[in-house]
Write a protein that holds these residues in place. Sequence first.
Motif, PDB file in Angstrom:
ATOM      1  N   LEU A  95       0.823  -1.203   0.000  1.00 25.83           N
ATOM      2  CA  LEU A  95       0.000   0.000   0.000  1.00 25.83           C
ATOM      3  C   LEU A  95       0.862   1.259   0.000  1.00 25.83           C
ATOM      4  N   MET A  96       1.871   1.286   0.857  1.00 28.57           N
ATOM      5  CA  MET A  96       2.733   2.454   0.937  1.00 28.57           C
ATOM      6  C   MET A  96       3.582   2.602  -0.320  1.00 28.57           C
ATOM      7  N   ASP A  97       3.925   1.479  -0.950  1.00 24.85           N
ATOM      8  CA  ASP A  97       4.690   1.544  -2.199  1.00 24.85           C
ATOM      9  C   ASP A  97       3.872   2.223  -3.297  1.00 24.85           C
ATOM     10  N   PHE A  98       2.580   1.867  -3.373  1.00 25.14           N
ATOM     11  CA  PHE A  98       1.718   2.498  -4.377  1.00 25.14           C
ATOM     12  C   PHE A  98       1.518   3.985  -4.069  1.00 25.14           C
ATOM     13  N   GLY A 170       3.767  17.630 -23.458  1.00 30.43           N
ATOM     14  CA  GLY A 170       2.400  18.109 -23.604  1.00 30.43           C
ATOM     15  C   GLY A 170       2.286  19.612 -23.501  1.00 30.43           C
ATOM     16  N   LEU A 171       3.022  20.200 -22.562  1.00 30.47           N
ATOM     17  CA  LEU A 171       2.970  21.657 -22.410  1.00 30.47           C
ATOM     18  C   LEU A 171       3.575  22.370 -23.619  1.00 30.47           C
ATOM     19  N   LEU A 172       4.663  21.818 -24.164  1.00 32.02           N
ATOM     20  CA  LEU A 172       5.281  22.437 -25.340  1.00 32.02           C
ATOM     21  C   LEU A 172       4.401  22.309 -26.575  1.00 32.02           C
ATOM     22  N   LEU A 173       3.597  21.243 -26.627  1.00 33.19           N
ATOM     23  CA  LEU A 173       2.679  21.065 -27.755  1.00 33.19           C
ATOM     24  C   LEU A 173       1.422  21.915 -27.613  1.00 33.19           C
ATOM     25  N   GLY A 174       1.261  22.555 -26.473  1.00 35.38           N
ATOM     26  CA  GLY A 174       0.108  23.417 -26.270  1.00 35.38           C
ATOM     27  C   GLY A 174      -1.147  22.695 -25.821  1.00 35.38           C
ATOM     28  N   LEU A 175      -1.012  21.467 -25.329  1.00 28.90           N
ATOM     29  CA  LEU A 175      -2.180  20.749 -24.822  1.00 28.90           C
ATOM     30  C   LEU A 175      -2.688  21.430 -23.561  1.00 28.90           C
ATOM     31  N   PRO A 176      -3.982  21.294 -23.262  1.00 28.03           N
ATOM     32  CA  PRO A 176      -4.521  21.909 -22.043  1.00 28.03           C
ATOM     33  C   PRO A 176      -3.743  21.438 -20.812  1.00 28.03           C
ATOM     34  N   ASN A 177      -3.443  22.364 -19.932  1.00 22.05           N
ATOM     35  CA  ASN A 177      -2.614  22.030 -18.773  1.00 22.05           C
ATOM     36  C   ASN A 177      -3.168  20.886 -17.929  1.00 22.05           C
ATOM     37  N   PRO A 178      -4.453  20.930 -17.507  1.00 22.79           N
ATOM     38  CA  PRO A 178      -4.965  19.833 -16.668  1.00 22.79           C
ATOM     39  C   PRO A 178      -4.891  18.478 -17.361  1.00 22.79           C
ATOM     40  N   VAL A 179      -5.129  18.461 -18.673  1.00 24.65           N
ATOM     41  CA  VAL A 179      -5.053  17.202 -19.431  1.00 24.65           C
ATOM     42  C   VAL A 179      -3.617  16.682 -19.425  1.00 24.65           C
ATOM     43  N   THR A 180      -2.682  17.575 -19.691  1.00 22.59           N
ATOM     44  CA  THR A 180      -1.270  17.185 -19.715  1.00 22.59           C
ATOM     45  C   THR A 180      -0.832  16.657 -18.360  1.00 22.59           C
ATOM     46  N   TRP A 181      -1.163  17.384 -17.297  1.00 23.46           N
ATOM     47  CA  TRP A 181      -0.757  16.965 -15.960  1.00 23.46           C
ATOM     48  C   TRP A 181      -1.388  15.626 -15.574  1.00 23.46           C
ATOM     49  N   GLY A 182      -2.667  15.455 -15.931  1.00 20.71           N
ATOM     50  CA  GLY A 182      -3.359  14.214 -15.587  1.00 20.71           C
ATOM     51  C   GLY A 182      -2.779  13.011 -16.314  1.00 20.71           C
ATOM     52  N   ILE A 183      -2.548  13.172 -17.619  1.00 17.67           N
ATOM     53  CA  ILE A 183      -2.000  12.065 -18.414  1.00 17.67           C
ATOM     54  C   ILE A 183      -0.584  11.724 -17.945  1.00 17.67           C
ATOM     55  N   ALA A 184       0.220  12.744 -17.712  1.00 14.37           N
ATOM     56  CA  ALA A 184       1.609  12.512 -17.304  1.00 14.37           C
ATOM     57  C   ALA A 184       1.678  11.800 -15.953  1.00 14.37           C
ATOM     58  N   THR A 185       0.855  12.235 -15.014  1.00 11.60           N
ATOM     59  CA  THR A 185       0.839  11.582 -13.699  1.00 11.60           C
ATOM     60  C   THR A 185       0.341  10.152 -13.798  1.00 11.60           C
ATOM     61  N   ALA A 186      -0.742   9.954 -14.547  1.00  8.87           N
ATOM     62  CA  ALA A 186      -1.324   8.618 -14.676  1.00  8.87           C
ATOM     63  C   ALA A 186      -0.365   7.653 -15.366  1.00  8.87           C
ATOM     64  N   ALA A 187       0.348   8.125 -16.390  1.00  5.14           N
ATOM     65  CA  ALA A 187       1.268   7.250 -17.123  1.00  5.14           C
ATOM     66  C   ALA A 187       2.418   6.809 -16.220  1.00  5.14           C
ATOM     67  N   GLY A 188       3.026   7.750 -15.523  1.00  3.37           N
ATOM     68  CA  GLY A 188       4.125   7.396 -14.625  1.00  3.37           C
ATOM     69  C   GLY A 188       3.679   6.496 -13.499  1.00  3.37           C
ATOM     70  N   PHE A 189       2.502   6.797 -12.947  1.00  5.41           N
ATOM     71  CA  PHE A 189       1.987   5.968 -11.852  1.00  5.41           C
ATOM     72  C   PHE A 189       1.658   4.557 -12.337  1.00  5.41           C
ATOM     73  N   SER A 190       1.128   4.447 -13.547  1.00 12.39           N
ATOM     74  CA  SER A 190       0.832   3.118 -14.100  1.00 12.39           C
ATOM     75  C   SER A 190       2.108   2.294 -14.257  1.00 12.39           C
ATOM     76  N   LEU A 191       3.175   2.936 -14.734  1.00  9.61           N
ATOM     77  CA  LEU A 191       4.440   2.227 -14.889  1.00  9.61           C
ATOM     78  C   LEU A 191       4.984   1.797 -13.538  1.00  9.61           C
ATOM     79  N   ARG A 192       4.943   2.703 -12.568  1.00 11.44           N
ATOM     80  CA  ARG A 192       5.446   2.360 -11.229  1.00 11.44           C
ATOM     81  C   ARG A 192       4.591   1.262 -10.593  1.00 11.44           C
ATOM     82  N   SER A 193       3.277   1.320 -10.784  1.00 13.26           N
ATOM     83  CA  SER A 193       2.385   0.299 -10.232  1.00 13.26           C
ATOM     84  C   SER A 193       2.655  -1.062 -10.849  1.00 13.26           C
ATOM     85  N   ALA A 194       2.901  -1.078 -12.166  1.00 15.11           N
ATOM     86  CA  ALA A 194       3.230  -2.338 -12.838  1.00 15.11           C
ATOM     87  C   ALA A 194       4.537  -2.906 -12.296  1.00 15.11           C
ATOM     88  N   ALA A 195       5.502  -2.039 -12.046  1.00 15.67           N
ATOM     89  CA  ALA A 195       6.787  -2.495 -11.503  1.00 15.67           C
ATOM     90  C   ALA A 195       6.609  -3.085 -10.118  1.00 15.67           C
TER      91      ALA A 195
END
Length: 216
Positions: A95-98, A170-195
Amino acid sequence: MLEPAIILTPVLDILDLLGVAIFALSGALLAAKERQTFVTMAFFALITGVGGGTVRDLLVDAPVFWVSDAWVAAICLITAIIAWFTPTRWWDGKLMDFADGLGLTAYAVLGASKALSYGIPPIPAILMGIITGCIGGVIRDVVAGKPSILMKPELYVTAAALSASLCVGGLLLGLPNPVTWGIATAAGFSLRSAAISWNLALPSYREGQDGIQEGE
């Protein structure tokens, strides 16, 4: 150049406080497992919670975030109190690892965004995201005399790097900030969770891996 004010949004404020709370708890729990005093526990909560962000702010020449925000130190103290009054077995297992993985990637996104907003070029901004996510735990382990997770072949820095890279891209491409932040966080967390779930790791260096034997 992005304006510094662009990062002062509720989304990044939440990511900031979330990362502080999770890392502060991990520091406090380490002190608890070592049977330290409450003062030591609170100190570990603080240095773990603000360590990465402090190094980032000093490197990008920004005001150190927790010095002017009383809530940050308060959150570190509250997490130390929680750790003090709860059995450490409650926090054992994965739990604490996640939770740490979520804090890692959220902090990486925050660090990369803040670096960009202060005019830092893309590649160094990604590195600022990685530093923000990882350095607090490194400081905690060094002070405690424990082997750092960075010395293990786990997908830890890699997850932070993925989140920071997607955020900057995402920010350099001009994507909406909340979308960029959400996708970036979710992608990294998914990779860490899989590990964490499947013990994924990068291959480690082995002496003689090209057929060269020791002593030859």
